[in-house]
Design a protein around this motif. Structure first.
Motif, PDB file in Angstrom:
ATOM      1  N   SER A   1       3.352  -8.093  -4.648  1.00  0.00           N
ATOM      2  CA  SER A   1       2.433  -7.643  -3.621  1.00  0.00           C
ATOM      3  C   SER A   1       3.175  -7.347  -2.326  1.00  0.00           C
ATOM      4  O   SER A   1       2.923  -6.361  -1.648  1.00  0.00           O
ATOM      5  N   LEU A   2       4.121  -8.211  -1.995  1.00  0.00           N
ATOM      6  CA  LEU A   2       4.850  -8.020  -0.739  1.00  0.00           C
ATOM      7  C   LEU A   2       5.689  -6.752  -0.784  1.00  0.00           C
ATOM      8  O   LEU A   2       5.858  -6.087   0.224  1.00  0.00           O
ATOM      9  N   ALA A   3       6.203  -6.452  -1.949  1.00  0.00           N
ATOM     10  CA  ALA A   3       7.087  -5.293  -2.040  1.00  0.00           C
ATOM     11  C   ALA A   3       6.305  -3.997  -2.275  1.00  0.00           C
ATOM     12  O   ALA A   3       6.876  -2.927  -2.333  1.00  0.00           O
ATOM     13  N   SER A   4       4.994  -4.129  -2.398  1.00  0.00           N
ATOM     14  CA  SER A   4       4.195  -2.954  -2.763  1.00  0.00           C
ATOM     15  C   SER A   4       4.153  -1.932  -1.639  1.00  0.00           C
ATOM     16  O   SER A   4       4.443  -2.224  -0.492  1.00  0.00           O
TER      17      SER A   4
ATOM     18  N   THR B   1       1.692  -0.722  -0.214  1.00  0.00           N
ATOM     19  CA  THR B   1       0.678  -0.990   0.808  1.00  0.00           C
ATOM     20  C   THR B   1       1.257  -1.686   2.032  1.00  0.00           C
ATOM     21  O   THR B   1       0.690  -1.615   3.100  1.00  0.00           O
ATOM     22  N   ALA B   2       2.349  -2.407   1.852  1.00  0.00           N
ATOM     23  CA  ALA B   2       2.920  -3.132   2.979  1.00  0.00           C
ATOM     24  C   ALA B   2       3.714  -2.215   3.900  1.00  0.00           C
ATOM     25  O   ALA B   2       4.119  -2.604   4.980  1.00  0.00           O
ATOM     26  N   THR B   3       3.962  -0.979   3.456  1.00  0.00           N
ATOM     27  CA  THR B   3       4.629  -0.027   4.335  1.00  0.00           C
ATOM     28  C   THR B   3       3.568   0.658   5.181  1.00  0.00           C
ATOM     29  O   THR B   3       2.708   1.360   4.670  1.00  0.00           O
ATOM     30  N   THR B   4       3.621   0.392   6.467  1.00  0.00           N
ATOM     31  CA  THR B   4       2.606   0.917   7.370  1.00  0.00           C
ATOM     32  C   THR B   4       2.971   2.338   7.782  1.00  0.00           C
ATOM     33  O   THR B   4       4.036   2.860   7.418  1.00  0.00           O
ATOM     34  N   GLY B   5       2.116   2.941   8.556  1.00  0.00           N
ATOM     35  CA  GLY B   5       2.396   4.277   9.075  1.00  0.00           C
ATOM     36  C   GLY B   5       3.025   4.232  10.450  1.00  0.00           C
ATOM     37  O   GLY B   5       3.124   5.259  11.129  1.00  0.00           O
ATOM     38  N   VAL B   6       3.474   3.052  10.877  1.00  0.00           N
ATOM     39  CA  VAL B   6       4.032   2.902  12.224  1.00  0.00           C
ATOM     40  C   VAL B   6       5.527   3.208  12.182  1.00  0.00           C
ATOM     41  O   VAL B   6       6.271   2.589  11.423  1.00  0.00           O
ATOM     42  N   LYS B   7       5.932   4.149  12.990  1.00  0.00           N
ATOM     43  CA  LYS B   7       7.353   4.517  13.028  1.00  0.00           C
ATOM     44  C   LYS B   7       8.179   3.412  13.663  1.00  0.00           C
ATOM     45  O   LYS B   7       7.797   2.850  14.684  1.00  0.00           O
ATOM     46  N   ARG B   8       9.315   3.149  13.055  1.00  0.00           N
ATOM     47  CA  ARG B   8      10.235   2.175  13.638  1.00  0.00           C
ATOM     48  C   ARG B   8      10.737   2.692  14.985  1.00  0.00           C
ATOM     49  O   ARG B   8      10.994   3.898  15.137  1.00  0.00           O
TER      50      ARG B   8
END
Lengths: 445, 445
Positions: free
Chosen positions: B32-35, B37-44
């Motif tokens: 789940s953590l690596a899925s 979904t955990a990648t947001t749309g917020v730019k680094r």
């Protein structure tokens, strides 16, 4: 030749004196300070010029002091800034005192600790406050939630958009402006262009519909809320997490007032909501738990799996901020934090919270009986009173002058707070009783 | 119905448990953590991507721990990070312990203090350390110099240019990069484009000719210097102040090692130099004065008359940073700071500094006798050893493996530090003696 420090400070003193000789007179010094030479060629940070007025709480203090100067015998009671007033109870105090005393021994002395906090404290926070749902490596111990919000902003940088509840704790907006995430203040609206203000009002129970607001990269939610005193329900938080996940926003959840939650199904942590680890950071603090407002201890949870759009773990960049521009919370204070999380410490916290919630109950009762619409104060230390559209700064001044009670005008928390007054339950019992007696007269309708 | 906190944490616990039910298996959680979904749309934050590697000192710790994992019985001595090792002496300790104990009493309890620090402490710093040359209102008490450097950077914002000594304390450069003041790292040079690197080398006595360097808005000077251990002379500082004033630059003077200065005419504060109040900010710390590295207390002096090019007082904007994104140093720790500045406390500090300077003397003697060119260690706790061009990271590794002594490679402080090794005198006496015995074998030429 080796000189002692004392002698060297005398040396410094004498050289300072000789320097003073050159500009002995205070007038001359003032002239020198005001001279053109003191104006450097360094441009002021343009984002600071955007800020309207000073930070809210010093402004309240300034007005209070101005009143005191004119009325030196005034007996002012503060229901203003949310500042704890009760002594630190014995088991927690012992943690602090022992933490200090240990530094005088060879065995107990410690210098720099991990910038992220001492391992046992991170473990106890994980176990006691999150029941192990959060890994200790996801916990960053700090000197407080306010400071962590700035560090989170430093991590996000100038190119993100932010959304805040309106009204809200002013630090979210002020630090966004300082970081350059916004344009100028729209003076008509009292809002900064570039920030998404999510309206909180009596109609929506002071919780915003995030899905109905424009998308922002970072969404700040405070629950129990400062200033409204309203705690978000599980359903509201589920909806917020769902929206943030769908939109790819990062939710910054400020849970600094969580220990005041007494309603059984109201979440104390965003991580009680399924999916929150995929979108949320949680900021928290010992300030209100244990009367640590002056002691300074907080923490932030950044889940391991939370990632920026390029796949970089958010925790990696937050760790860079913590290690590069912070040096850990005081070792003495962390020892106090460990004592808070002992069984005895938790009971003491419970008693402290009881005390302040009873104060909140007295304030609620007083204003309810006076016929005001009153919010908060059951799962939070703040009560929020509708003034039916009356100016909150005018009411603040009126109460200060007539009742000698300091409150906080709702407008200080954003334009959405206009027409409301925030009262804090952080006051000794005799103070709240006396304040209510006075307010019954001043605020009678 | 009012529930106790303990019961509520059980409620939290049970809801957490039911949540855990959904993803019981650690594997499932990891998935789940690596899925996605955990990648947001917020730019680094693009400025963080520019940073090369981690912050220096955690990297040293990582290498040390890696060695320890392979060699669990290793008896490592650290001459690495500049971390105090000696217990806090009794008068100062009493200040800390009493400061903690007072919080358990009604009379002694304090909550939020002024974000700028307690008035008596600001006054004592002004009187004892600056002989009144600095007004208490110009002193901002904080949780340390490293944190203040970040806050100074937050004040300056992204649009200033910065100049640093090369080599220098890595925080100046890293925070400049994080704030967006620079372009990318030039990997060939090991320097960030947009930062002015002012060369410090054996030829110029490790002090830069600021006038010969390109102008920058902000000039960072650390004296006594970290890592070189060299303290700037009065003439050097006079020249630096003159240049900064002529160019309209702001000098950020880091005096964290000032108490180690024993040479009579070496200034301990930039404000001993005429005209410095027109161009300089001074950052300082109790860390090395009194073994407060883990206790956390520092201060920054911003002269009243210092102004940005538009006439805005620098102090006004620094005050905005301090009030908006900081909440004061711990009240317990400030009580310790007051004890430091008593007559007895100052004597204790003097003895502590003596101890570390004697260590520095032992290190100096060892390496001088081994035939190395040795710098620093007389007015500073660091000694800087020329390796005659040999790689400092290679030497670091060699010493760690052969002598089990941790040092700091000069290259960690910037490309100008390559070919040098920094040794810290912050170590118990028996440690420094044993380390020297080992180094005599390993470093024999």
């Amino acid at each position: 030749m080796k000189l002692s420090i004392a002698v060297l400070f005398m040396t410094l003193a004498s050289s300072v004196n000789s320097f003073n000789m050159v500009q002995t007179s205070p007038v001359r010094q003032a002239t020198s300070l005001a001279s053109a030479t003191a104006t450097t060629g360094v441009k002021r940070n343009k984002n600071f010029a955007k800020l309207a007025g000073g930070y809210l709480f010093p402004e309240i203090g300034r007005r209070r002091n101005a009143y005191l100067e004119k009325n030196p015998d005034a007996n002012i009671i503060s229901l203003g800034i949310g500042d704890t007033t009760q002594p630190i109870p014995s088991a927690i105090l012992k943690g602090l005192v022992d933490g200090a005393a240990a530094l005088g021994t060879k065995e107990g002395y410690s210098g720099y600790g991990a910038e992220q906090g001492k391992a046992p404290l991170r473990e106890r926070i994980s176990e006691v406050l999150y029941n192990g749902l959060i890994d200790p490596s996801e916990v960053f111990v700090s000197d407080g939630a306010k400071c962590d919000i700035q560090r989170i902003q430093n991590m996000f940088g100038p190119d993100v958009t932010s959304a805040v509840q309106d009204p809200s704790y002013p630090v979210y907006v002020d630090t966004s402006v300082m970081m350059g995430q916004t344009q100028e203040l729209d003076e008509g609206k009292g809002q900064y262009d570039g920030i998404v203000y999510m309206e909180c009002n009596e109609e929506n129970g002071f919780f915003p519909d995030v899905a109905a607001s424009p998308r922002a990269d970072v969404v700040y939610i405070c629950s129990p809320n400062n200033p409204t005193g309203v705690a978000a329900t599980r359903a509201q938080l589920e909806q917020t997490v769902k929206t943030c996940k769908e939109r790819g926003s990062i939710l910054v959840f400020d849970a600094a007032y969580a220990p005041f939650i007494r309603s059984p199904d109201v979440p104390k942590s965003i991580f009680e909501i399924e999916g929150a680890k995929d979108c949320a950071i949680e900021v928290n603090s010992f300030s209100k738990y244990a009367g640590f407002t002056g002691v300074r201890l907080g923490w932030t949870v950044v889940p391991e799996g939370l990632k920026f759009s390029d796949g970089t773990p958010v925790r990696q960049d937050f760790n860079r901020v913590m290690t590069t521009s912070f040096n850990g919370a005081s070792n003495i204070v962390q020892a106090g934090g460990l004592a808070c999380l002992s069984d005895e410490g938790m009971k003491e916290i419970d008693n402290l919270i009881d005390y302040y919630l009873e104060n909140a109950g007295i304030l609620r009762k007083t204003f309810t009986e006076l016929g005001y619409r009153v919010y908060g104060g059951t799962d939070a230390p703040y009560i929020f009173i509708s003034l039916d559209g009356k100016s909150s700064w005018d009411t603040f001044s009126e109460i200060l002058e007539k009742a000698e009670v300091v409150t906080i005008p709702g407008a200080g928390f954003g334009p959405g707070g206009e027409g409301f007054l925030r009262l804090s339950a952080f006051v000794p019992r005799e103070g709240v009783i006396e304040a209510c007696e006075r307010l019954k007269k001043t605020m009678k309708r």
